[in-house]
Design a protein around this motif. Structure first.
Motif: not given
Length: 96
Positions: A18-25, A28-30, A32-43, A72-73
């Motif tokens: 479910a997390l992988a399916a969520y991440a695929k959408l 791009p949604a973030i 498209a809304a102007g978001g920039r992913i700066l970091a992700r993962g385990i600390p 956003s939708p």
């Protein structure tokens, strides 16, 4: 106008698919809304009562932009795929 940061911490991930399916959408949604992913993962390291939980940090141009991205939708469609798959905490913090 101050930038804003969306901080998501995952308390648990019960369904990695479910997390992988969520991440695929959600990515791009973030974006498209102007978001920039700066970091992700385990600390890399935690102090005090910090928890080794998946953490995501996303920068937006404003609090309003971060909230609009979440509401956003396109993001809501991604969020439906995560339902029941993870427990997390999302905070939007204004930059200084």
């Amino acid at each position: 106008m101050a930038k804003a940061y969306w901080v998501a911490t995952y308390r648990s991930i019960g369904n990695p698919d479910a997390l992988a399916a969520y991440a695929k959408l959600s990515g791009p949604a973030i974006a498209a809304a102007g978001g920039r992913i700066l970091a992700r993962g385990i600390p890399a390291h935690v102090y005090e009562v910090g928890l080794l939980q998946r953490t995501v940090l996303i920068e937006f141009d404003s609090v309003e932009a971060a909230m609009a991205a979440h509401d956003s939708p396109a993001y809501q469609d991604a969020l439906k795929l995560l339902a029941g798959g993870a427990e997390r905490d999302i905070r939007i913090v204004e930059g200084v």
